[in-house]
Design an enzyme around this catalytic site. Structure first.
Site, PDB file in Angstrom:
ATOM      1  N   PRO A  73       3.398   0.898  -4.601  1.00 55.08           N
ATOM      2  CA  PRO A  73       2.428   1.713  -4.192  1.00 55.08           C
ATOM      3  C   PRO A  73       1.852   1.470  -2.761  1.00 55.08           C
ATOM      4  CG  PRO A  73       1.844   1.307  -6.501  1.00 55.08           C
ATOM      5  CD  PRO A  73       2.745   0.265  -5.982  1.00 55.08           C
ATOM      6  N   ASN A  74       1.700   2.541  -2.148  1.00 53.53           N
ATOM      7  CA  ASN A  74       1.067   2.568  -0.615  1.00 53.53           C
ATOM      8  C   ASN A  74       2.081   1.501   0.381  1.00 53.53           C
ATOM      9  OD1 ASN A  74      -1.103   3.892  -1.615  1.00 53.53           O
ATOM     10  ND2 ASN A  74      -1.916   2.015  -2.585  1.00 53.53           N
ATOM     11  N   ARG A 100      -7.287 -10.073  -5.858  1.00 55.36           N
ATOM     12  CA  ARG A 100      -5.950  -9.953  -5.481  1.00 55.36           C
ATOM     13  C   ARG A 100      -5.365 -11.223  -5.743  1.00 55.36           C
ATOM     14  NH1 ARG A 100      -5.267  -5.183  -2.101  1.00 55.36           N
ATOM     15  NH2 ARG A 100      -7.088  -4.559  -1.213  1.00 55.36           N
ATOM     16  N   HIS A 123       4.289 -10.833  -1.130  1.00 55.27           N
ATOM     17  CA  HIS A 123       3.215 -10.028  -0.519  1.00 55.27           C
ATOM     18  C   HIS A 123       3.154 -10.105   0.989  1.00 55.27           C
ATOM     19  CE1 HIS A 123       2.110  -9.140  -4.393  1.00 55.27           C
ATOM     20  NE2 HIS A 123       2.129 -10.324  -4.949  1.00 55.27           N
ATOM     21  N   ILE A 124       2.904  -9.053   1.771  1.00 56.16           N
ATOM     22  CA  ILE A 124       2.585  -9.381   3.012  1.00 56.16           C
ATOM     23  C   ILE A 124       1.584 -10.319   3.382  1.00 56.16           C
ATOM     24  CG2 ILE A 124       2.363  -8.150   5.193  1.00 56.16           C
ATOM     25  CD1 ILE A 124       4.123  -5.798   3.673  1.00 56.16           C
ATOM     26  N   SER A 125       0.258  -9.758   2.888  1.00 55.42           N
ATOM     27  CA  SER A 125      -0.943 -10.255   3.542  1.00 55.42           C
ATOM     28  C   SER A 125      -1.109 -11.680   2.582  1.00 55.42           C
ATOM     29  CB  SER A 125      -2.045  -9.374   3.107  1.00 55.42           C
ATOM     30  OG  SER A 125      -2.011  -9.206   1.485  1.00 55.42           O
ATOM     31  N   GLU A 139       8.623 -12.671  -6.108  1.00 58.39           N
ATOM     32  CA  GLU A 139       7.410 -11.717  -5.869  1.00 58.39           C
ATOM     33  C   GLU A 139       7.169 -12.094  -4.407  1.00 58.39           C
ATOM     34  OE1 GLU A 139       2.903 -11.424  -7.415  1.00 58.39           O
ATOM     35  OE2 GLU A 139       3.904 -13.276  -7.678  1.00 58.39           O
ATOM     36  N   ARG A 197      -7.960 -12.820   0.314  1.00 54.24           N
ATOM     37  CA  ARG A 197      -8.617 -11.707   0.258  1.00 54.24           C
ATOM     38  C   ARG A 197      -9.613 -11.366  -0.916  1.00 54.24           C
ATOM     39  NH1 ARG A 197      -4.319  -7.132   1.157  1.00 54.24           N
ATOM     40  NH2 ARG A 197      -6.225  -5.935   1.609  1.00 54.24           N
ATOM     41  N   TYR A 243      -1.685  -5.465   7.276  1.00 54.55           N
ATOM     42  CA  TYR A 243      -0.007  -5.282   6.905  1.00 54.55           C
ATOM     43  C   TYR A 243       0.786  -5.439   8.117  1.00 54.55           C
ATOM     44  CZ  TYR A 243      -2.312  -4.375   2.256  1.00 54.55           C
ATOM     45  OH  TYR A 243      -2.949  -4.826   1.226  1.00 54.55           O
ATOM     46  N   ALA A 303      -0.437  -3.046  -5.406  1.00 51.71           N
ATOM     47  CA  ALA A 303      -1.694  -3.341  -6.235  1.00 51.71           C
ATOM     48  C   ALA A 303      -1.307  -3.363  -7.724  1.00 51.71           C
ATOM     49  CB  ALA A 303      -2.706  -2.276  -5.981  1.00 51.71           C
ATOM     50  N   ARG A 319      -0.827   1.928   7.648  1.00 47.80           N
ATOM     51  CA  ARG A 319      -1.796   1.394   6.623  1.00 47.80           C
ATOM     52  C   ARG A 319      -2.318   0.076   7.052  1.00 47.80           C
ATOM     53  NH1 ARG A 319      -0.428  -1.519   0.905  1.00 47.80           N
ATOM     54  NH2 ARG A 319      -2.279  -1.397   0.134  1.00 47.80           N
ATOM     55  N   ASN A 335       7.607  -6.407  -4.051  1.00 44.38           N
ATOM     56  CA  ASN A 335       6.335  -6.409  -3.586  1.00 44.38           C
ATOM     57  C   ASN A 335       5.746  -5.123  -4.339  1.00 44.38           C
ATOM     58  OD1 ASN A 335       3.657  -6.103  -2.705  1.00 44.38           O
ATOM     59  ND2 ASN A 335       4.481  -6.239  -0.482  1.00 44.38           N
ATOM     60  N   ASP A 395       6.597  -6.872 -18.064  1.00 39.33           N
ATOM     61  CA  ASP A 395       7.516  -6.973 -19.247  1.00 39.33           C
ATOM     62  C   ASP A 395       8.959  -6.213 -18.780  1.00 39.33           C
ATOM     63  OD1 ASP A 395       5.689  -7.852 -20.901  1.00 39.33           O
ATOM     64  OD2 ASP A 395       5.356  -5.878 -21.957  1.00 39.33           O
ATOM     65  N   HIS A 417      -1.677  -6.773  -9.715  1.00 39.83           N
ATOM     66  CA  HIS A 417      -2.711  -7.244 -10.177  1.00 39.83           C
ATOM     67  C   HIS A 417      -3.111  -6.805 -11.660  1.00 39.83           C
ATOM     68  CE1 HIS A 417      -2.874  -8.839  -6.268  1.00 39.83           C
ATOM     69  NE2 HIS A 417      -2.970  -7.487  -5.763  1.00 39.83           N
TER      70      HIS A 417
HETATM   71  C1  DQA Z   1       0.276  -6.500  -0.900  1.00 42.38           C
HETATM   72  C2  DQA Z   1      -1.362  -7.203  -1.526  1.00 42.38           C
HETATM   73  C3  DQA Z   1      -1.684  -6.302  -2.568  1.00 42.38           C
HETATM   74  O1  DQA Z   1      -2.993  -6.921  -2.953  1.00 42.38           O
HETATM   75  C4  DQA Z   1      -2.016  -4.785  -2.082  1.00 42.38           C
HETATM   76  O2  DQA Z   1      -2.415  -3.705  -3.241  1.00 42.38           O
HETATM   77  C5  DQA Z   1      -0.789  -4.148  -1.672  1.00 42.38           C
HETATM   78  C6  DQA Z   1      -0.105  -5.047  -0.798  1.00 42.38           C
HETATM   79  C7  DQA Z   1       0.732  -7.097   0.128  1.00 42.38           C
HETATM   80  O3  DQA Z   1       1.855  -7.073   0.580  1.00 42.38           O
HETATM   81  O4  DQA Z   1       0.213  -7.835   0.884  1.00 42.38           O
HETATM   82  O5  DQA Z   1      -0.559  -2.862  -1.510  1.00 42.38           O
HETATM   83  O6  DQA Z   1       1.062  -6.646  -2.249  1.00 42.38           O
END
Ligand code: DQA
Length: 382
Positions: free
Chosen positions: A10-11, A111, A100-102, A98, A107, A23, A77, A18, A74, A87, A80
């Site tokens: 998502p997102n 997270r 994550h960009i940030s 896995e 944070r 990011y 959210a 964004r 990735n 599963d 979390h």
């Molecule tokens: C994220 C970190 C997540 O906490 C957040 O909800 C994202 C992006 C990252 O790539 O840093 O949507 O996965």
């Protein structure tokens, strides 16, 4: 490993617009172009997919379970919260890393916890979009030469990845210490390609994680971890104590050199790849935004004894067999860190083999196809 599914949750379709301060400016389309290029270098075909919907991500995992060899995810959210994604990863049995960009560890507290992490081989975060490249590389290394984790301390960060050749041994062992300015977001995956290369030559390898800043470390804790890891290996009957080699990159070389000097039984060889040897100079030059002050918990003038203990240059051991390699185009850790060590060692009557590579940057020395690695192989004990 041939085909990799790269899932974005998502997102992440809004990348580029964004929260660019979190990011970055890269769009999803740019990211997917980069994935293809990075994949080519690793010999991987990349199948990217993004969705804002949990069920669509799960369906994609199911649909691809016989079509891909591994997954980089990735989950946004959903990381979390989504036990269903956890599963699905387990159900498909696909090796998964896995990303994550940030820096999710720095944070909001919510997270910091990933419910999918237990289903993944590794978690990479806080490296911007290049984390996807590192995640694909980790997927290749962890699946083509699967390591055995060995816990040597009380926290999850005191762990090493062992690769043990066939036969009873005792084996020569290469102990790898990664760099990253002692920051939590840089882990042992960054040096793992070299560990795999040495393992493929019949060596046992131990790629050591140690506590860093943000993971309970800092000087002297990180140094104590490295010594503990070395002693744990020296106590094993399948390790040949006379053919134990430390290979440290950058900040990991600071740890390798200090540990080698402090170890009861010194290693046969210490390799410093783009090493940090002088913490006061590194502090004065403001390396990595002034990180040294955080690592050392103070400035050199307030922590003189600690800076001296942590700086290999302060007491270059006379008898240690050392090979230092530094690129003269290294902008992260300047070659002066190696040059001044060699001068100090000579003044103390110690010999150091030093190779300076013209035009090479900070990460060149980590390429198993490059000149630095050829020098390392040449210097190894028989
Ligand atoms: C994220 C970190 C997540 O906490 C957040 O909800 C994202 C992006 C990252 O790539 O840093 O949507 O996965």
């Amino acid at each position: 490993m041939q085909r990799v599914l790269v899932l974005n949750g998502p997102n992440l379709n809004l990348l580029g617009t964004r929260e660019p301060e979190v990011y970055g400016a890269t769009t999803l389309a740019d990211l997917e172009r980069n994935l293809t290029a990075w994949g080519e270098r690793l010999g991987l075909e990349v199948a990217p997919f993004q969705s804002n919907h949990e069920g669509a991500l799960i369906d994609r995992l199911h649909d691809e379970r016989n079509g891909v060899d591994g997954v980089v995810i990735n989950a946004g959210a959903l990381t979390h919260t989504s036990y269903a994604l956890h599963d699905a990863i387990v159900a498909t049995s696909l090796p998964t890393v896995e990303v994550h960009i940030s820096n999710v560890m720095k944070r909001e507290a919510w997270r910091r916890h990933s419910v999918i992490a237990p289903a993944c081989l590794a978690s990479i975060y806080g490296r911007g979009i290049t984390g996807y490249r590192d995640a694909m590389r980790a997927l290749v290394n962890l699946t083509t030469a699967p390591p055995e984790p060995l816990i040597y301390g009380e926290t999850e960060h005191q762990v090493m990845d062992l690769r043990i050749p066939a036969g009873a041994g005792p084996h020569p062992v290469g102990i790898f210490l990664h760099g990253g300015f002692w920051r939590g977001e840089w882990g042992r995956d960054t040096i793992d390609t070299l560990a795999v290369a040495l393992y493929r030559r019949g060596w046992m390898t131990a790629n050591v994680e140690y506590r860093r800043l943000d993971t309970g470390g800092g000087w002297p804790i990180s140094g104590v971890d490295v010594l503990d890891a070395i002693e744990t290996l020296q106590a094993r009957s399948d390790v040949d104590p006379d053919r134990l080699v430390l290979v440290g990159h950058s900040a990991g070389a600071q740890l390798a050199l200090t540990a080698a000097a402090a170890a009861t039984t010194p290693p046969a060889l210490v390799v410093g790849l783009a090493p940090i040897t002088d913490l006061a100079a590194a502090h004065a030059e403001g390396l990595d935004g002034g990180i040294v002050e955080l690592y050392m918990d103070g400035a050199p003038e307030d922590r003189e004894a600690a800076y001296s203990a942590a700086s290999p240059i302060a007491s270059p051991s006379p008898s240690l067999h050392r090979l230092m390699i530094h690129g003269d185009a290294d902008t992260l850790v300047p070659a002066s860190q190696s040059r001044s060590y060699v001068t100090a060692a000579a003044a103390a009557g110690a010999e150091v083999e030093y190779v300076e590579l013209a035009g090479a940057g900070h990460f060149h020395v980590l390429d198993p196809g490059g000149e630095a690695w050829a020098h390392v192989l040449r210097a190894l004990p028989n």
